[in-house]
Scaffold this motif. Structure first.
Motif, short mmCIF file in Angstrom:
data_model
loop_
_atom_site.label_atom_id
_atom_site.label_comp_id
_atom_site.label_asym_id
_atom_site.label_seq_id
_atom_site.Cartn_x
_atom_site.Cartn_y
_atom_site.Cartn_z
N ASP A 141 2.96 9.05 1.52
CA ASP A 141 3.82 9.93 2.32
C ASP A 141 4.75 9.11 3.20
OD1 ASP A 141 2.37 11.89 1.14
OD2 ASP A 141 1.58 12.77 2.99
N VAL A 142 4.26 7.99 3.74
CA VAL A 142 5.09 7.13 4.59
C VAL A 142 6.29 6.62 3.81
CG1 VAL A 142 5.16 4.95 5.87
CG2 VAL A 142 3.18 6.45 6.08
N ALA A 152 1.88 10.82 9.32
CA ALA A 152 1.46 10.16 8.09
C ALA A 152 0.97 8.75 8.35
CB ALA A 152 2.62 10.14 7.09
N ILE A 153 1.61 8.05 9.28
CA ILE A 153 1.19 6.68 9.61
C ILE A 153 -0.19 6.69 10.25
CG2 ILE A 153 1.68 4.70 11.09
CD1 ILE A 153 4.66 5.27 10.68
N ARG A 154 -0.41 7.62 11.17
CA ARG A 154 -1.70 7.66 11.87
C ARG A 154 -2.84 8.08 10.95
NH1 ARG A 154 0.54 10.73 17.34
NH2 ARG A 154 1.37 8.85 18.38
N ARG A 178 0.82 -1.22 0.00
CA ARG A 178 0.00 0.00 0.00
C ARG A 178 0.85 1.26 0.00
NH1 ARG A 178 -5.11 -0.83 4.20
NH2 ARG A 178 -6.15 -2.52 3.04
N ILE A 179 1.99 1.24 0.68
CA ILE A 179 2.79 2.47 0.77
C ILE A 179 3.62 2.71 -0.48
CG2 ILE A 179 2.92 2.25 3.28
CD1 ILE A 179 5.82 1.41 2.98
N ASP A 191 4.22 14.27 -7.51
CA ASP A 191 3.04 14.04 -6.69
C ASP A 191 3.39 13.24 -5.45
OD1 ASP A 191 0.07 14.14 -6.35
OD2 ASP A 191 0.32 11.95 -6.45
N TRP A 192 4.34 12.31 -5.60
CA TRP A 192 4.79 11.50 -4.46
C TRP A 192 5.48 12.37 -3.42
CZ3 TRP A 192 9.35 7.52 -4.83
CH2 TRP A 192 9.36 6.70 -3.68
#
Length: 300
Positions: free
Chosen positions: A266-267, A258-260, A74-75, A90-91
């Motif tokens: 972003d992670v 970003a994780i939360r 996913r990341i 964009d990343w």
């Protein structure tokens, strides 16, 4: 076996004496093997006991491994060849903010390492057996260093966040105090291995303790001190990234945010920036350490 020379001919001893020596050797080999097997058995038993206490279950691990791999999938960013530049832009849509926070992390690590190195230099000679003049002071100094390196940096960071509020200051103090304990032990072990003949010469010429440290010990230990300090800086860069998880400044605050918030791309972008930075620092510090070790060898 046929053609095999007699024992006494091989050892140049009487046959009876040679057999006694070979029997003693075989006995010593058996004892050594038994000790090795006993150590291996103890290691295996402790590993099994630790796994049981820690509730390590291979079935649960294999059953839920897909969750970890799914998160990694996913990341990963969506990059296409047709629009690679736009996808990368964009990343890294917050590249400027992340770079500023990454530089802040590096500065936190640098200042924490500097504080730790200065504190370790101030304490290491008092903690060493060959330069520590007072036994009680040496004992107290070593226990202090043990306490400082035993308490994790995150615990110190939490305490300083409560005391001073959110921000880089808490991270600097946490890394600095922990580095004093870690570097202090490494430094006084270097001091204990110096050649004491120059120290005896300084004392014989009327020099005091400070003169002995400055002119006899310091030229020998300085390259080792610098090498360990550089290695500690590498460790503190990674530690400073974690400090942000508890509000102690740096890129870690943005990463945990970003994780939360499940900002998956972003992670991965932040992790890649941290990884590249650590690799570059490791490579640069390795070259500097090799040069320092080489200079030490040349001077010796």
């Amino acid at each position: 076996m046929r053609g095999e020379p007699p024992i006494r001919a091989v050892l140049g001893l009487a046959e009876g004496r040679a057999r006694v020596l070979l029997g003693a050797y075989d006995g010593a080999v058996r004892v050594r093997r038994l000790q090795t097997f006993a150590i291996l058995a103890a290691v295996v038993c402790l590993a099994l006991l630790s796994a049981y206490v820690a509730e390590v279950e291979p079935s649960t691990f294999s059953k839920n491994l897909y969750r970890f791999t799914n998160y990694l999938y996913r990341i990963l960013p969506s990059l296409t060849v047709a629009n690679l530049a736009g996808d990368v832009a964009d990343w890294y849509w917050r590249f400027g903010v992340w770079m500023r926070l990454l530089i802040e992390t590096l500065l936190i690590a640098y200042l924490g390492t500097l504080i730790g190195a200065l504190g370790a230099v101030a304490l290491c000679f008092a903690a060493s057996n060959n330069f520590g003049r007072n036994k009680a002071l040496r004992f107290a100094t070593r226990r202090l260093l043990e306490f400082l390196r035993t308490v994790p940096e995150v615990v110190f960071a939490l305490l300083f966040v409560i005391a001073f509020g959110l921000g880089p200051m808490a991270g600097v103090l946490a890394l600095g105090i922990h580095s004093v304990g870690s570097l202090g032990k490494q430094f006084f072990e270097i001091v204990e291995n110096v050649d004491m003949k120059p120290a005896e010469g300084v004392r014989a010429s009327g020099g005091n303790w400070l003169h002995t440290v400055r002119f006899a010990a310091w030229p020998q230990v300085a390259p080792g001190f610098a090498s360990y300090a550089l290695m500690r800086f590498e460790i503190n860069v990674r530690g400073a990234s974690v400090m942000g998880f508890v509000g102690a400044g740096g890129i870690g605050q943005e990463l945990i945010s970003a994780i939360r918030q499940f900002y998956y791309s972003d992670v991965s972008a932040i992790l890649l920036m941290i990884l590249v930075t650590v690799v570059l620092i490791d490579l640069g510090a390795e070259q500097v350490r090799h040069r320092l070790i080489g200079l030490k060898g040349a001077s010796a």
